[in-house]
Scaffold this motif. Sequence first.
Motif, PDB file in Angstrom:
ATOM      1  N   MET A   1     -46.935 -35.301   2.055  1.00  0.00           N
ATOM      2  CA  MET A   1     -47.215 -36.385   2.978  1.00  0.00           C
ATOM      3  C   MET A   1     -46.559 -36.070   4.311  1.00  0.00           C
ATOM      4  SD  MET A   1     -46.669 -40.514   2.753  1.00  0.00           S
ATOM      5  CE  MET A   1     -47.879 -40.676   1.481  1.00  0.00           C
ATOM      6  N   LEU A   2     -47.258 -36.400   5.352  1.00  0.00           N
ATOM      7  CA  LEU A   2     -46.787 -36.218   6.717  1.00  0.00           C
ATOM      8  C   LEU A   2     -46.379 -37.592   7.246  1.00  0.00           C
ATOM      9  CD1 LEU A   2     -46.620 -34.628   9.426  1.00  0.00           C
ATOM     10  CD2 LEU A   2     -49.016 -35.201   9.737  1.00  0.00           C
ATOM     11  N   THR A   3     -45.152 -37.732   7.689  1.00  0.00           N
ATOM     12  CA  THR A   3     -44.669 -39.018   8.183  1.00  0.00           C
ATOM     13  C   THR A   3     -44.639 -39.007   9.702  1.00  0.00           C
ATOM     14  OG1 THR A   3     -43.323 -39.298   6.210  1.00  0.00           O
ATOM     15  CG2 THR A   3     -42.769 -40.665   8.104  1.00  0.00           C
ATOM     16  N   LEU A   4     -45.348 -39.955  10.286  1.00  0.00           N
ATOM     17  CA  LEU A   4     -45.356 -40.072  11.740  1.00  0.00           C
ATOM     18  C   LEU A   4     -44.091 -40.777  12.200  1.00  0.00           C
ATOM     19  CD1 LEU A   4     -49.074 -41.104  12.349  1.00  0.00           C
ATOM     20  CD2 LEU A   4     -48.069 -38.825  12.366  1.00  0.00           C
ATOM     21  N   PRO A   5     -43.602 -40.429  13.397  1.00  0.00           N
ATOM     22  CA  PRO A   5     -42.372 -41.049  13.904  1.00  0.00           C
ATOM     23  C   PRO A   5     -42.622 -42.459  14.444  1.00  0.00           C
ATOM     24  CG  PRO A   5     -43.270 -39.574  15.547  1.00  0.00           C
ATOM     25  CD  PRO A   5     -44.143 -39.427  14.316  1.00  0.00           C
ATOM     26  N   PRO A   6     -41.572 -43.223  14.693  1.00  0.00           N
ATOM     27  CA  PRO A   6     -41.725 -44.572  15.234  1.00  0.00           C
ATOM     28  C   PRO A   6     -42.373 -44.594  16.625  1.00  0.00           C
ATOM     29  CG  PRO A   6     -39.541 -44.312  14.305  1.00  0.00           C
ATOM     30  CD  PRO A   6     -40.176 -42.953  14.308  1.00  0.00           C
ATOM     31  N   VAL A   7     -42.107 -43.562  17.421  1.00  0.00           N
ATOM     32  CA  VAL A   7     -42.679 -43.474  18.767  1.00  0.00           C
ATOM     33  C   VAL A   7     -43.584 -42.252  18.823  1.00  0.00           C
ATOM     34  CG1 VAL A   7     -42.182 -43.179  21.229  1.00  0.00           C
ATOM     35  CG2 VAL A   7     -40.664 -44.583  19.812  1.00  0.00           C
ATOM     36  N   LEU A   8     -44.841 -42.494  19.179  1.00  0.00           N
ATOM     37  CA  LEU A   8     -45.798 -41.385  19.294  1.00  0.00           C
ATOM     38  C   LEU A   8     -46.688 -41.671  20.510  1.00  0.00           C
ATOM     39  CD1 LEU A   8     -46.526 -38.717  18.066  1.00  0.00           C
ATOM     40  CD2 LEU A   8     -48.012 -39.877  16.453  1.00  0.00           C
ATOM     41  N   THR A   9     -46.085 -41.433  21.676  1.00  0.00           N
ATOM     42  CA  THR A   9     -46.768 -41.658  22.950  1.00  0.00           C
ATOM     43  C   THR A   9     -47.040 -40.318  23.617  1.00  0.00           C
ATOM     44  OG1 THR A   9     -44.662 -41.841  24.112  1.00  0.00           O
ATOM     45  CG2 THR A   9     -45.646 -43.904  23.309  1.00  0.00           C
ATOM     46  N   HIS A  10     -47.707 -40.367  24.758  1.00  0.00           N
ATOM     47  CA  HIS A  10     -48.041 -39.153  25.493  1.00  0.00           C
ATOM     48  C   HIS A  10     -46.805 -38.273  25.726  1.00  0.00           C
ATOM     49  CE1 HIS A  10     -50.137 -36.531  28.242  1.00  0.00           C
ATOM     50  NE2 HIS A  10     -49.196 -36.751  29.149  1.00  0.00           N
ATOM     51  N   GLY A  28     -50.011 -27.429  -2.498  1.00  0.00           N
ATOM     52  CA  GLY A  28     -49.832 -28.846  -2.791  1.00  0.00           C
ATOM     53  C   GLY A  28     -51.114 -29.590  -3.108  1.00  0.00           C
ATOM     54  N   PRO A  29     -51.116 -30.895  -2.896  1.00  0.00           N
ATOM     55  CA  PRO A  29     -52.259 -31.736  -3.254  1.00  0.00           C
ATOM     56  C   PRO A  29     -53.509 -31.404  -2.437  1.00  0.00           C
ATOM     57  CG  PRO A  29     -50.394 -33.078  -2.494  1.00  0.00           C
ATOM     58  CD  PRO A  29     -50.017 -31.658  -2.340  1.00  0.00           C
ATOM     59  N   ALA A  30     -54.633 -31.878  -2.914  1.00  0.00           N
ATOM     60  CA  ALA A  30     -55.923 -31.617  -2.266  1.00  0.00           C
ATOM     61  C   ALA A  30     -56.154 -32.526  -1.066  1.00  0.00           C
ATOM     62  CB  ALA A  30     -57.054 -31.787  -3.275  1.00  0.00           C
ATOM     63  N   GLU A  31     -55.221 -33.433  -0.789  1.00  0.00           N
ATOM     64  CA  GLU A  31     -55.365 -34.344   0.346  1.00  0.00           C
ATOM     65  C   GLU A  31     -54.067 -34.390   1.134  1.00  0.00           C
ATOM     66  OE1 GLU A  31     -56.860 -38.858   1.335  1.00  0.00           O
ATOM     67  OE2 GLU A  31     -56.168 -38.418  -0.676  1.00  0.00           O
TER      68      GLU A  31
END
Length: 94
Positions: A1-10, A28-31
């Motif tokens: 799983m890929l976890t996005l950070p709290p702030v993801l702006t330009h 790993g998994p297929a998804e």
Amino acid sequence: MLTLPPVLTHAVAAGFARGLKPELFTGGPAEVVADAGALQQFDSSALAVLLECRRHALAAGKRFSVSAAPARLRELAELYGVAELIPPSAAATT
């Protein structure tokens, strides 16, 4: 799983995308699931990051989805016409 950070702006999106590790998309998994649950501050750059993750996942022969996407992120995806490219994870739809 890929976890996005709290702030993801330009201002930070390009750095986050550059930091993506190839091993997230191989083996790993297929998804590959991007967990957007921590996102608090974001703009359309978050969509660009998700589309880049999708590109890597598909290139590795995997499915791609997003879990816990904030409503505003889903609204942005609809506005930009990319909602079908970043579907909710199966766990989020059950």
